[in-house]
Scaffold this motif. Sequence first.
Motif, PDB file in Angstrom:
ATOM      1  N   ILE A 227       0.709  -0.869   0.050  1.00 43.83           N
ATOM      2  CA  ILE A 227       0.083   0.309   0.291  1.00 43.83           C
ATOM      3  C   ILE A 227       0.777   0.971  -0.289  1.00 43.83           C
ATOM      4  CG2 ILE A 227      -1.761   0.985   1.501  1.00 43.83           C
ATOM      5  CD1 ILE A 227      -3.314  -1.266   2.154  1.00 43.83           C
ATOM      6  N   THR A 228       2.120   1.171   0.948  1.00 46.77           N
ATOM      7  CA  THR A 228       3.179   2.737   1.350  1.00 46.77           C
ATOM      8  C   THR A 228       3.343   2.389   0.240  1.00 46.77           C
ATOM      9  OG1 THR A 228       4.153   1.434   2.309  1.00 46.77           O
ATOM     10  CG2 THR A 228       2.771   2.798   3.550  1.00 46.77           C
ATOM     11  N   GLU A 229       4.143   1.315  -1.028  1.00 45.27           N
ATOM     12  CA  GLU A 229       4.763   1.588  -2.136  1.00 45.27           C
ATOM     13  C   GLU A 229       4.141   2.116  -3.391  1.00 45.27           C
ATOM     14  OE1 GLU A 229       7.991  -2.127  -1.834  1.00 45.27           O
ATOM     15  OE2 GLU A 229       6.100  -2.178  -2.866  1.00 45.27           O
ATOM     16  N   TRP A 230       2.454   2.009  -3.288  1.00 42.50           N
ATOM     17  CA  TRP A 230       1.927   1.976  -4.313  1.00 42.50           C
ATOM     18  C   TRP A 230       1.173   4.036  -4.374  1.00 42.50           C
ATOM     19  CZ3 TRP A 230      -3.190   4.538  -4.985  1.00 42.50           C
ATOM     20  CH2 TRP A 230      -3.297   4.777  -6.269  1.00 42.50           C
ATOM     21  N   ILE A 231       0.794   4.578  -3.231  1.00 42.50           N
ATOM     22  CA  ILE A 231       1.208   5.971  -2.716  1.00 42.50           C
ATOM     23  C   ILE A 231       2.389   6.341  -2.760  1.00 42.50           C
ATOM     24  CG2 ILE A 231       0.551   7.412  -0.973  1.00 42.50           C
ATOM     25  CD1 ILE A 231      -0.969   5.417   0.349  1.00 42.50           C
ATOM     26  N   GLY A 232       3.282   6.458  -2.308  1.00 42.41           N
ATOM     27  CA  GLY A 232       4.708   6.825  -3.136  1.00 42.41           C
ATOM     28  C   GLY A 232       5.189   6.951  -4.175  1.00 42.41           C
TER      29      GLY A 232
ATOM     30  N   SER B  96       3.398  15.890  -1.435  1.00 39.81           N
ATOM     31  CA  SER B  96       3.240  15.497  -0.453  1.00 39.81           C
ATOM     32  C   SER B  96       2.920  14.693  -0.120  1.00 39.81           C
ATOM     33  CB  SER B  96       4.023  15.928   0.757  1.00 39.81           C
ATOM     34  OG  SER B  96       2.619  16.666   1.705  1.00 39.81           O
ATOM     35  N   VAL B  97       3.232  13.163   0.264  1.00 41.89           N
ATOM     36  CA  VAL B  97       3.322  11.865   1.076  1.00 41.89           C
ATOM     37  C   VAL B  97       2.993  11.234   1.721  1.00 41.89           C
ATOM     38  CG1 VAL B  97       2.454  10.923  -1.544  1.00 41.89           C
ATOM     39  CG2 VAL B  97       4.021  10.092  -0.556  1.00 41.89           C
ATOM     40  N   PRO B  98       2.324  10.362   3.248  1.00 40.53           N
ATOM     41  CA  PRO B  98       2.507  10.134   3.957  1.00 40.53           C
ATOM     42  C   PRO B  98       3.694   9.493   4.246  1.00 40.53           C
ATOM     43  CG  PRO B  98       0.776   9.112   3.425  1.00 40.53           C
ATOM     44  CD  PRO B  98       1.114   9.962   2.309  1.00 40.53           C
ATOM     45  N   HIS B  99       4.935   9.866   4.859  1.00 38.58           N
ATOM     46  CA  HIS B  99       5.753   7.698   5.336  1.00 38.58           C
ATOM     47  C   HIS B  99       4.846   6.691   5.919  1.00 38.58           C
ATOM     48  CE1 HIS B  99       8.611   5.868   7.860  1.00 38.58           C
ATOM     49  NE2 HIS B  99      10.151   6.743   6.707  1.00 38.58           N
ATOM     50  N   PRO B 100       5.178   5.786   5.581  1.00 39.68           N
ATOM     51  CA  PRO B 100       4.592   4.234   5.810  1.00 39.68           C
ATOM     52  C   PRO B 100       4.063   4.421   7.533  1.00 39.68           C
ATOM     53  CG  PRO B 100       6.639   4.509   4.295  1.00 39.68           C
ATOM     54  CD  PRO B 100       6.519   5.162   5.271  1.00 39.68           C
ATOM     55  N   HIS B 101       5.647   4.865   8.447  1.00 43.48           N
ATOM     56  CA  HIS B 101       4.721   4.828   9.703  1.00 43.48           C
ATOM     57  C   HIS B 101       3.936   5.648  10.038  1.00 43.48           C
ATOM     58  CE1 HIS B 101       8.551   2.502  10.426  1.00 43.48           C
ATOM     59  NE2 HIS B 101       9.113   2.951  10.425  1.00 43.48           N
TER      60      HIS B 101
ATOM     61  N   ARG C   4       0.446   3.422   9.052  1.00 46.95           N
ATOM     62  CA  ARG C   4       0.617   2.196   9.891  1.00 46.95           C
ATOM     63  C   ARG C   4      -0.654   2.754  10.967  1.00 46.95           C
ATOM     64  NH1 ARG C   4       3.237  -2.340  10.197  1.00 46.95           N
ATOM     65  NH2 ARG C   4       3.417  -3.520  11.684  1.00 46.95           N
ATOM     66  N   ARG C   5       0.529   3.992  12.054  1.00 48.72           N
ATOM     67  CA  ARG C   5      -0.509   4.274  13.027  1.00 48.72           C
ATOM     68  C   ARG C   5      -1.957   4.868  12.667  1.00 48.72           C
ATOM     69  NH1 ARG C   5       5.134   7.014  13.497  1.00 48.72           N
ATOM     70  NH2 ARG C   5       3.743   8.753  12.755  1.00 48.72           N
ATOM     71  N   LEU C   6      -1.690   4.834  11.850  1.00 50.97           N
ATOM     72  CA  LEU C   6      -3.751   5.495  11.749  1.00 50.97           C
ATOM     73  C   LEU C   6      -4.401   4.496  11.667  1.00 50.97           C
ATOM     74  CD1 LEU C   6      -5.840   7.323  10.408  1.00 50.97           C
ATOM     75  CD2 LEU C   6      -5.369   7.259   9.009  1.00 50.97           C
TER      76      LEU C   6
ATOM     77  N   HIS D 222      -1.562  -8.585  12.419  1.00 51.86           N
ATOM     78  CA  HIS D 222      -1.975  -9.304  13.591  1.00 51.86           C
ATOM     79  C   HIS D 222      -1.656  -7.892  14.846  1.00 51.86           C
ATOM     80  CE1 HIS D 222       2.526 -10.283  14.427  1.00 51.86           C
ATOM     81  NE2 HIS D 222       2.131  -9.999  15.386  1.00 51.86           N
ATOM     82  N   ILE D 223      -1.692  -6.560  14.090  1.00 55.86           N
ATOM     83  CA  ILE D 223      -0.919  -5.688  15.228  1.00 55.86           C
ATOM     84  C   ILE D 223      -2.524  -4.233  15.310  1.00 55.86           C
ATOM     85  CG2 ILE D 223       0.136  -3.833  15.920  1.00 55.86           C
ATOM     86  CD1 ILE D 223       2.945  -4.461  14.577  1.00 55.86           C
ATOM     87  N   GLY D 224      -2.877  -4.305  16.650  1.00 53.73           N
ATOM     88  CA  GLY D 224      -4.280  -3.677  16.490  1.00 53.73           C
ATOM     89  C   GLY D 224      -4.921  -3.690  15.438  1.00 53.73           C
ATOM     90  N   HIS D 225      -6.058  -2.990  15.223  1.00 52.36           N
ATOM     91  CA  HIS D 225      -6.767  -2.902  14.244  1.00 52.36           C
ATOM     92  C   HIS D 225      -6.457  -3.312  12.919  1.00 52.36           C
ATOM     93  CE1 HIS D 225      -9.537  -0.002  17.156  1.00 52.36           C
ATOM     94  NE2 HIS D 225      -9.433  -1.190  17.446  1.00 52.36           N
TER      95      HIS D 225
END
Length: 394
Positions: A71-76, A98-103, A106-108, A345-348
């Motif tokens: 996902i982050t690669e596609w956005i970048g 600008s586009v978001p950093h992968p982290h 992920r945090r969102l 498996h982290i969070g949601h």
Amino acid sequence: MTLPLRFAPAALDQLAQVSAPAPLADAVRLFSFLDLLPDPRGVRGRRYPLSALVTAAAASVLAGARSLTAITEWIGDAPTWARRTLGFPVDPLTGAVSVPHPHTLRRLLVRLDGDALDRAIGAFLPARATPAGPGLRAIAVDGKALRGSRTATTPYITLLAAMDHDGHVLAQRQVSDKNNEIPAFQPLLSTIDLTGTVVTTDALHTQHAHGTYLRERGAHYIAQVKANHPGLFDRIRRLPWSEITLDHHDRTRAHHRLEIRRLKTAAFAHLDYPDARQALQVVRWRKNFTTGKLTIERVYLITSLPPGAATGVRLAAWTRGHWKIENLLHHVRDRTFREDDSKIHIGHLPRIMAGLRNLAIGVHRRDGHTNIAAALRHTARDYRRPLTALGLTG
């Protein structure tokens, strides 16, 4: 289908407000539904709009992204015009987007409200579809375990989904394990307009409370009966089925096997189940030409549909169509998106990724694609295609 009260007014009011290059006059845009998601981030530091981040993730999954890294690669890699269309901020001096950093993404997604996202997706898909024709609409309810979603307290999480028999997910809800699907049944269907529908379920959901709830909501049901309901099962099984007239007969030959299905129905004056009007017996004969093995299976069901309300052909299609939720949703997520191989498996995140996959499958099916893998490859070849599918461009 009417939209849930939470989404319908605001979402429709915003359709004319979202900017996008060359928008379609009657476009239904994902932005309009995602703008209503609760933002888990603090007020300070919200550099990227929530709707832009989630829409970008959704667009990447429509293009075949299977993981958070993809996902982050596609956005970048997205071109400037695509970033602007997605709603990412534009530098007023340089014009760079600008586009978001992968982290950041992920945090969102780890903290995003999965129930709210599934409600938004469940409202978006019917809104962009053509109105359904006359007659009852069939909805299947079934659960799926996410095998790669192990947590500290459970070996995996289970998602209970409601899908129409055409393969479009209408609602989804997370439960802690398979045994907790029963209390999640009514909350799952609470966001769906059940008027003029017939809900198909397996034996786990053949519960008196479920039958009462569906009839109060204006829905009919076709529910499977097994030995876990011994009294009901025994009464239906002991009917004189050999003396009852055949209602439907179907014979198919495919995949190196012959399959014969026979359906019979019996009307009841009274049955110890809310509004039950008929019992059904389905007998399936399968012969495997490779092994020569013959199997015979008898399945018993009950329905609130009165005699004559549906033909034998229609009843057979609904009983068989219930398992489309396995073939058109669970199988596609497993095989095409490799969901069970995922180690997220982290969070949601497991729940959010499953919701985005449901969205991709639903959008591609609404657009007439029957082979989802081929649809993903087609969409991945042009950045405009997923944005158009989500209503962002013309």
